[in-house]
Design an enzyme around this catalytic site. Structure first.
Site, short mmCIF file in Angstrom:
data_model
loop_
_atom_site.label_atom_id
_atom_site.label_comp_id
_atom_site.label_asym_id
_atom_site.label_seq_id
_atom_site.Cartn_x
_atom_site.Cartn_y
_atom_site.Cartn_z
N ARG A 139 25.30 35.10 -3.16
CA ARG A 139 24.55 34.64 -2.05
C ARG A 139 24.33 33.26 -1.74
O ARG A 139 24.28 32.76 -0.58
CB ARG A 139 23.30 35.62 -1.87
CG ARG A 139 22.25 35.10 -0.50
CD ARG A 139 21.43 36.34 -0.28
NE ARG A 139 20.57 36.86 -1.57
CZ ARG A 139 19.82 36.23 -1.98
NH1 ARG A 139 19.18 35.18 -1.72
NH2 ARG A 139 19.09 36.76 -3.24
N TYR A 197 27.01 33.19 25.89
CA TYR A 197 27.15 34.70 25.38
C TYR A 197 26.01 35.41 25.61
O TYR A 197 24.97 34.88 25.29
CB TYR A 197 27.85 34.51 24.03
CG TYR A 197 28.13 35.62 23.35
CD1 TYR A 197 29.38 36.29 23.86
CD2 TYR A 197 27.51 36.47 22.35
CE1 TYR A 197 29.86 37.42 23.10
CE2 TYR A 197 27.91 37.59 21.57
CZ TYR A 197 29.16 38.15 22.12
OH TYR A 197 29.70 39.40 21.49
N ASP A 238 28.66 26.14 21.14
CA ASP A 238 29.42 27.14 20.51
C ASP A 238 30.95 26.92 21.02
O ASP A 238 31.17 26.87 22.22
CB ASP A 238 28.96 28.36 21.41
CG ASP A 238 29.51 29.72 20.80
OD1 ASP A 238 30.64 29.62 20.37
OD2 ASP A 238 29.04 30.65 20.94
N LYS A 244 36.83 35.96 16.30
CA LYS A 244 37.72 35.74 17.76
C LYS A 244 39.04 34.55 17.09
O LYS A 244 39.83 35.11 16.40
CB LYS A 244 36.95 34.87 18.68
CG LYS A 244 35.68 35.63 19.14
CD LYS A 244 35.44 36.84 19.43
CE LYS A 244 34.31 37.59 19.54
NZ LYS A 244 33.28 36.80 20.20
C1 LIG Z 1 31.58 37.07 20.20
C2 LIG Z 1 30.93 35.45 20.27
C3 LIG Z 1 29.87 35.25 19.83
C4 LIG Z 1 29.18 36.41 18.83
O1 LIG Z 1 30.08 36.43 17.64
P1 LIG Z 1 30.11 37.65 16.78
O2 LIG Z 1 31.07 37.31 15.58
O3 LIG Z 1 30.57 38.79 17.48
O4 LIG Z 1 28.82 37.93 16.22
C5 LIG Z 1 29.18 34.40 20.17
N1 LIG Z 1 29.75 33.28 21.13
C6 LIG Z 1 30.84 33.35 21.68
C7 LIG Z 1 31.23 32.53 22.73
C8 LIG Z 1 31.40 34.78 21.47
O5 LIG Z 1 32.60 34.85 22.03
#
Ligand SMILES: *Cc1c(COP(=O)(O)O)cnc(C)c1O
Length: 395
Positions: A57, A111, A184, A209
């Site tokens: 952890r 998001y 982000d 992603k």
């Molecule tokens: C998918 C996504 C998230 C969240 O990510 P997870 O891995 O699904 O928790 C946050 N920001 C954006 C722009 C995303 O496309």
């Protein structure tokens, strides 16, 4: 550090990590703890005066290698990897030092779950959230003055309409008002844009992603400055949202082909967007490099002649038509993610923007006919062909 170019770093970042133990591919270390050679060594490890691993952890070699790679690629001073993109956003918010009665200013088309995180869990903790449309810097300035936020959360490219924000300008304005900026960067990836270079304080990714890229690992990454290091590590140790070794290994492996994947997927996206526009079957085709895209000028200035790997379409005929269109797709899968090597179709009305009111969606420019296509590595003619035949047959 050697003076290598980005493509070299994409393949090699984080791979010289292992001292005298040098397999070319890092083995996966599932071990939850590590033996210390002496009491003194363990004491130093736990006290943080010695580099190494004690408990999973607190740190793991595969996670550390991934974080090292992402620090290099995003030009950041510190970082952590988390169990998902959402945990990364939560950790970044924590790293800004938010306290009850503080406010966060967010871009309206971030998001959906990021907005829900702020309006539910962080709201219960006493943090307030204000939402605005920041493609207009004047709106941003007036909201900064009115809201006086401690932190600002924006995305480089919005979902699903692909609006590119003027990140350097927003960072400069936010800093002028004493706010820290979290970007982000999931949709842009460090191949297309690196927010830390223009002064963004924290950069987050859903590694689920493009970074992983193969649709087989969920994870997140937060990158920040030295000043954030302690809070980020504290967050992981105490909230426990750590990324597993196998996921770290998969995502790090994905990173090595991110450059070629993202460039090819972006080139495919441009070609698909052009073919769809020429087909006349869609009432609108959104792509950041198109002259009629609302943030075209910003995209031209900020992005390296690359528009990313998402194309968003407007189909007439409402929800029934969109359902028929989705049912007719043969190559492209209907799924709720982006960034994989295969093309994917998402209908915001019933998925990503399901919980918004019709008024909120209208304000963002999302209609009953908006469809987001994540473009993969297939032949662009086949991708466009599938969308064209589905649009034709569903008419
Ligand atoms: C998918 C996504 C998230 C969240 O990510 P997870 O891995 O699904 O928790 C946050 N920001 C954006 C722009 C995303 O496309």
């Amino acid at each position: 550090m050697p003076q290598w170019e980005r493509d070299t770093w994409l393949v090699h970042a984080g791979t010289d990590f292992f001292g005298n133990l040098e397999p070319t591919a890092l083995p996966i270390y599932p071990s939850t703890s590590y033996r210390s050679r002496s009491g003194e060594e363990l004491d130093q490890l736990m006290g943080g005066t010695r580099e190494g691993f004690s408990y999973a952890r607190h740190g793991n070699p595969n996670v550390a290698a991934l974080v090292e790679a992402m620090k290099v690629l995003e030009h950041a001073e510190t970082g952590i990897a988390t169990a998902s993109g959402m945990a990364a956003i939560d950790a970044a918010l924590y790293a800004t030092g938010l306290a009850p009665h503080d406010r966060v200013l967010v871009s309206q088309d971030i998001y959906g779950a990021s907005l829900s995180l702020l309006s539910s869990l962080w709201a219960e903790f006493g943090v307030e959230t204000a939402v605005g449309e920041f493609t207009d810097a004047d709106v941003f300035v007036s909201m900064l003055a009115e809201v006086r936020p401690k932190a600002v959360l924006i995305e480089t490219i919005s979902n699903p309409l692909l609006k590119v924000l003027d990140v350097p300008e927003l960072v400069r304005l936010a800093h002028g008002h004493g706010a820290q900026v979290i970007v982000d960067n999931t949709f842009a990836t460090p191949v297309m844009y690196r927010p830390a270079e223009c002064g963004a304080d924290l950069v987050v990714h859903s590694a689920t992603k493009y970074l992983g890229g193969h649709g087989d690992a969920m994870g997140g990454v937060v990158l920040g400055r030295h000043q954030h290091e302690e809070r980020l590590h504290q967050y992981l140790k105490l909230r426990g949202a750590v990324l597993g070794p196998f996921e770290s290994w998969l995502i790090h492996r994905g990173l090595r082909t991110l450059g070629v994947r993202f460039e090819k997927q972006s080139a495919n996206a441009l070609q698909v967007a052009q073919k769809l526009q020429a087909s006349g079957l869609f009432t609108h085709v959104y792509y950041p490099l198109f002259a009629d895209h609302p943030t075209h000028a910003t995209a031209q200035r900020l992005l390296p002649n690359m528009g990313g790997a998402v194309v968003t379409l407007e189909l007439s005929g409402g929800k029934d038509r969109v359902f028929r269109f989705m049912d007719r797709l043969e190559l492209i899968a209907s799924a709720t993610t982006v960034g994989d090597v295969y093309s994917l179709c998402l209908y915001p009305l019933i998925a990503s923007h399901r919980n918004q009111t019709p008024e909120q969606r209208a304000q963002m420019g999302i209609t009953d006919g908006t469809i987001r296509i994540s473009i993969g590595l297939e032949d662009p003619g086949d991708i466009a062909g599938d969308l064209i035949q589905a649009a034709t047959l569903s008419a």
